[in-house]
Design a protein around this motif. Structure first.
Motif: not given
Length: 236
Positions: A75-83, A117-126
């Motif tokens: 699995a991947a956690l995606a973070h949307r861009r400004e668009d 996995c996540s391309p960037v460090r998650p700001s929060l984790v469970l």
């Protein structure tokens, strides 16, 4: 420990989905209304499950839950861009790394749970989970580049795959401040020109059997942290 590492180099010059370990499904958990997901859904032979949530922790919980489902490769956690679109390249890399981690751990009977996995460090984790920064190498076609790929993993599973409990949170936070230096040391190890210093000598010993990994860093954290602090903190 053997189940915790990732492959030496991820080749981005070929289609990422060609390297996935057999048939199965992937999970892409994203926050908000994310456009462009069909591009990723079409390329995986087994398909991709999309979980769109407004709350990042809900998306994380959903991804971790689905990774306990038979047939899921990662699995991947995606973070949307400004668009509001996905960065398809980094999301695809996260899916590839998660599938690689899953395959290696299943092959060595470490755990059946798929990696998240996540391309960037998650700001929060469970609660009960940690964000672990894997050191990986990417082949871009013209050169090798080292980068971090984050894994969100529950603490009990982390102990299984690393062979021992993770270092204390304070020690891991200090190590996270040295990720840039650790990536440089990984590259120097590969090229064979580590610094002639106590830190260089220790890294050479740690990497005697392969590249520098976060598992090795965590295992030697008590000794490695003071050397990293002494070597690099004064230069910042």
């Amino acid at each position: 420990m053997i189940g915790a590492g990732v492959q030496d180099v991820f080749d981005t010059t070929t289609a990422w989905f060609d390297s996935l370990p057999g048939p199965g499904r992937l999970v892409l958990a994203a926050t908000g209304q994310v456009a462009g997901e069909q591009h990723l859904a079409d390329v995986a032979s087994g398909g991709v499950w999309f979980t769109l949530e407004r709350d990042p922790l809900w998306a994380m919980r959903e991804a971790i839950g689905l990774c306990g489902t038979p047939g899921v490769l990662g699995a991947a956690l995606a973070h949307r861009r400004e668009d509001h679109t996905l960065d398809a390249h980094t999301v695809a890399l996260a899916l590839t790394v998660s599938a690689d981690l899953t395959r290696r751990r299943r092959d060595h009977a470490v755990t059946d749970k798929a990696a998240v996995c996540s391309p960037v460090r998650p700001s929060l984790v469970l609660t009960g989970c940690s964000a672990v920064p894997h050191l990986i190498t990417v082949h871009t076609g013209s050169q090798l580049r080292d980068r971090v790929m984050w894994e969100v993993i529950d603490d009990a599973t982390a102990e299984q795959v690393h062979g021992e409990p993770l270092p204390p949170a304070a020690a891991r936070a200090r190590l996270n401040t040295h990720l840039r230096e650790l990536l440089d040391l990984r590259a120097r190890t590969r090229a064979g020109y580590l610094p002639d210093s106590p830190l260089g000598g220790m890294i050479a010993a740690v990497c005697a059997d392969g590249p520098l990994t976060i598992t090795a860093v965590y295992r030697e954290a008590a000794t490695l942290l003071p050397l990293l602090d002494d070597t690099f903190d004064g230069a910042r």
